[in-house]
Write a protein that holds these residues in place. Structure first.
Motif, PDB file in Angstrom:
ATOM      1  N   THR A  76      -4.803 -48.172 -19.937  1.00 20.35           N
ATOM      2  CA  THR A  76      -4.591 -47.715 -21.304  1.00 20.35           C
ATOM      3  C   THR A  76      -5.883 -47.069 -21.797  1.00 20.35           C
ATOM      4  O   THR A  76      -6.954 -47.661 -21.678  1.00 20.35           O
ATOM      5  CB  THR A  76      -4.223 -48.896 -22.230  1.00 20.35           C
ATOM      6  OG1 THR A  76      -3.035 -49.499 -21.747  1.00 20.35           O
ATOM      7  CG2 THR A  76      -4.033 -48.431 -23.653  1.00 20.35           C
ATOM      8  N   THR A 114      -9.355 -36.802 -13.487  1.00 20.48           N
ATOM      9  CA  THR A 114      -8.392 -36.067 -14.315  1.00 20.48           C
ATOM     10  C   THR A 114      -9.135 -35.000 -15.106  1.00 20.48           C
ATOM     11  O   THR A 114     -10.366 -34.911 -15.058  1.00 20.48           O
ATOM     12  CB  THR A 114      -7.703 -37.016 -15.318  1.00 20.48           C
ATOM     13  OG1 THR A 114      -8.716 -37.522 -16.216  1.00 20.48           O
ATOM     14  CG2 THR A 114      -6.995 -38.155 -14.636  1.00 20.48           C
ATOM     15  N   LEU A 119     -11.144 -39.496 -16.185  1.00 20.75           N
ATOM     16  CA  LEU A 119     -10.534 -40.726 -15.704  1.00 20.75           C
ATOM     17  C   LEU A 119     -10.197 -40.556 -14.231  1.00 20.75           C
ATOM     18  O   LEU A 119      -9.735 -39.502 -13.807  1.00 20.75           O
ATOM     19  CB  LEU A 119      -9.246 -40.981 -16.517  1.00 20.75           C
ATOM     20  CG  LEU A 119      -8.432 -42.211 -16.171  1.00 20.75           C
ATOM     21  CD1 LEU A 119      -9.173 -43.464 -16.613  1.00 20.75           C
ATOM     22  CD2 LEU A 119      -7.072 -42.139 -16.846  1.00 20.75           C
ATOM     23  N   ARG A 120     -10.463 -41.603 -13.452  1.00 23.44           N
ATOM     24  CA  ARG A 120      -9.998 -41.635 -12.074  1.00 23.44           C
ATOM     25  C   ARG A 120      -9.557 -43.057 -11.786  1.00 23.44           C
ATOM     26  O   ARG A 120      -9.952 -44.001 -12.472  1.00 23.44           O
ATOM     27  CB  ARG A 120     -11.048 -41.156 -11.085  1.00 23.44           C
ATOM     28  CG  ARG A 120     -12.201 -42.094 -10.925  1.00 23.44           C
ATOM     29  CD  ARG A 120     -13.162 -41.584  -9.882  1.00 23.44           C
ATOM     30  NE  ARG A 120     -14.163 -42.609  -9.648  1.00 23.44           N
ATOM     31  CZ  ARG A 120     -15.072 -42.558  -8.735  1.00 23.44           C
ATOM     32  NH1 ARG A 120     -15.131 -41.513  -7.945  1.00 23.44           N
ATOM     33  NH2 ARG A 120     -15.935 -43.528  -8.588  1.00 23.44           N
ATOM     34  N   VAL A 121      -8.739 -43.210 -10.769  1.00 21.41           N
ATOM     35  CA  VAL A 121      -8.206 -44.526 -10.420  1.00 21.41           C
ATOM     36  C   VAL A 121      -8.763 -44.921  -9.058  1.00 21.41           C
ATOM     37  O   VAL A 121      -8.788 -44.126  -8.118  1.00 21.41           O
ATOM     38  CB  VAL A 121      -6.661 -44.490 -10.363  1.00 21.41           C
ATOM     39  CG1 VAL A 121      -6.112 -45.842  -9.919  1.00 21.41           C
ATOM     40  CG2 VAL A 121      -6.099 -44.090 -11.718  1.00 21.41           C
ATOM     41  N   VAL A 122      -9.208 -46.187  -8.949  1.00 19.86           N
ATOM     42  CA  VAL A 122      -9.650 -46.754  -7.681  1.00 19.86           C
ATOM     43  C   VAL A 122      -8.721 -47.924  -7.392  1.00 19.86           C
ATOM     44  O   VAL A 122      -8.589 -48.839  -8.202  1.00 19.86           O
ATOM     45  CB  VAL A 122     -11.111 -47.242  -7.764  1.00 19.86           C
ATOM     46  CG1 VAL A 122     -11.526 -47.915  -6.450  1.00 19.86           C
ATOM     47  CG2 VAL A 122     -12.041 -46.096  -8.119  1.00 19.86           C
ATOM     48  N   ALA A 123      -8.055 -47.870  -6.223  1.00 20.79           N
ATOM     49  CA  ALA A 123      -7.145 -48.944  -5.821  1.00 20.79           C
ATOM     50  C   ALA A 123      -7.654 -49.521  -4.495  1.00 20.79           C
ATOM     51  O   ALA A 123      -8.020 -48.780  -3.580  1.00 20.79           O
ATOM     52  CB  ALA A 123      -5.731 -48.425  -5.657  1.00 20.79           C
ATOM     53  N   THR A 140      -9.924 -48.783   0.451  1.00 15.80           N
ATOM     54  CA  THR A 140     -10.125 -48.299  -0.923  1.00 15.80           C
ATOM     55  C   THR A 140      -9.590 -46.883  -1.029  1.00 15.80           C
ATOM     56  O   THR A 140      -9.896 -46.026  -0.196  1.00 15.80           O
ATOM     57  CB  THR A 140     -11.619 -48.324  -1.292  1.00 15.80           C
ATOM     58  OG1 THR A 140     -12.102 -49.660  -1.167  1.00 15.80           O
ATOM     59  CG2 THR A 140     -11.851 -47.814  -2.710  1.00 15.80           C
ATOM     60  N   GLN A 165     -13.575 -42.534 -25.789  1.00 17.69           N
ATOM     61  CA  GLN A 165     -13.352 -41.974 -24.457  1.00 17.69           C
ATOM     62  C   GLN A 165     -13.000 -40.481 -24.473  1.00 17.69           C
ATOM     63  O   GLN A 165     -12.803 -39.875 -23.416  1.00 17.69           O
ATOM     64  CB  GLN A 165     -12.260 -42.772 -23.734  1.00 17.69           C
ATOM     65  CG  GLN A 165     -12.688 -44.205 -23.463  1.00 17.69           C
ATOM     66  CD  GLN A 165     -11.617 -45.041 -22.788  1.00 17.69           C
ATOM     67  OE1 GLN A 165     -10.482 -44.612 -22.632  1.00 17.69           O
ATOM     68  NE2 GLN A 165     -11.981 -46.239 -22.404  1.00 17.69           N
ATOM     69  N   THR A 181      -9.316 -43.660  -3.823  1.00 19.58           N
ATOM     70  CA  THR A 181      -9.889 -43.149  -5.067  1.00 19.58           C
ATOM     71  C   THR A 181      -9.230 -41.819  -5.391  1.00 19.58           C
ATOM     72  O   THR A 181      -9.207 -40.915  -4.556  1.00 19.58           O
ATOM     73  CB  THR A 181     -11.411 -42.954  -4.926  1.00 19.58           C
ATOM     74  OG1 THR A 181     -12.004 -44.195  -4.541  1.00 19.58           O
ATOM     75  CG2 THR A 181     -12.024 -42.486  -6.241  1.00 19.58           C
ATOM     76  N   SER A 182      -8.711 -41.710  -6.591  1.00 20.78           N
ATOM     77  CA  SER A 182      -8.069 -40.458  -7.012  1.00 20.78           C
ATOM     78  C   SER A 182      -9.120 -39.448  -7.429  1.00 20.78           C
ATOM     79  O   SER A 182     -10.281 -39.794  -7.664  1.00 20.78           O
ATOM     80  CB  SER A 182      -7.117 -40.715  -8.181  1.00 20.78           C
ATOM     81  OG  SER A 182      -7.860 -40.955  -9.381  1.00 20.78           O
TER      82      SER A 182
END
Length: 168
Positions: A1, A34, A13-17, A28, A8, A30-31
């Motif tokens: 969110t 954005t 924004l980036r996503v790490v899974a 790991t 911000q 990593t996108s």
């Protein structure tokens, strides 16, 4: 969110899974980043009140304070309105577009109610509308009667003098 404040805006924004398999191995992912987080128009907050002499010929002034999370308020537009019951049927008063209003000095607004609407524009071009509470009914004042008194006739011994008063 994403936060709903300005903290911000402009950031990426980036996503790490991280996944763990049955043998305990981790991978790991990593996108890509954005595009920058865009600002949205946040409403200004504040208060709008009125004070003054709510009577025929009196002056009512608004007091307005506001802040806007989008930055400075760059302009404020005012519009005074009138209603017969103070609840519904509000109509704009022509040319009443400053922070104060001088009530008509004739009977035309007696018994009616006033309020002011202020619309702010922020640094990003967003608008927020504020509406004051209704005033009490515009009070009547005791107007001085005006008119003409004329006399005529024979102003002599035994004569008749007549007077006519035309008053409003």
């Amino acid at each position: 969110t994403i936060a709903s404040d300005q903290s911000q805006v402009g950031k990426y924004l980036r996503v790490v899974a991280v996944t763990t398999d049955a043998l305990g191995g981790q991978t790991t992912f990593t996108s890509d980043a954005t595009i920058a987080i865009a600002n949205v128009d946040d409403a200004a907050t504040g208060t709008l009140t009125t004070d003054g002499t709510v009577a025929e010929g009196g002056t009512v002034t608004s007091t307005f304070t506001a802040t806007d999370p989008d930055g400075a308020i760059t302009s404020t537009a005012y519009q005074w309105q009138i209603s017969t019951d103070g609840l519904t049927g509000w109509t704009d008063i022509v040319s009443a577009t400053t922070d104060s209003y001088t009530i008509a000095s004739d009977q035309s607004q007696v018994g009616k109610y006033l309020r002011v609407v202020a619309v702010t524009t922020d640094a990003l071009g967003g608008h927020t509308t504020f509406t004051s509470a209704s005033t009490v009914a515009v009070q009547n004042v005791d107007d001085i009667a005006t008119g003409t008194l004329t006399t005529g006739g024979t102003v002599a011994e035994g004569g008749t003098v007549t007077s006519t008063l035309t008053a409003t």
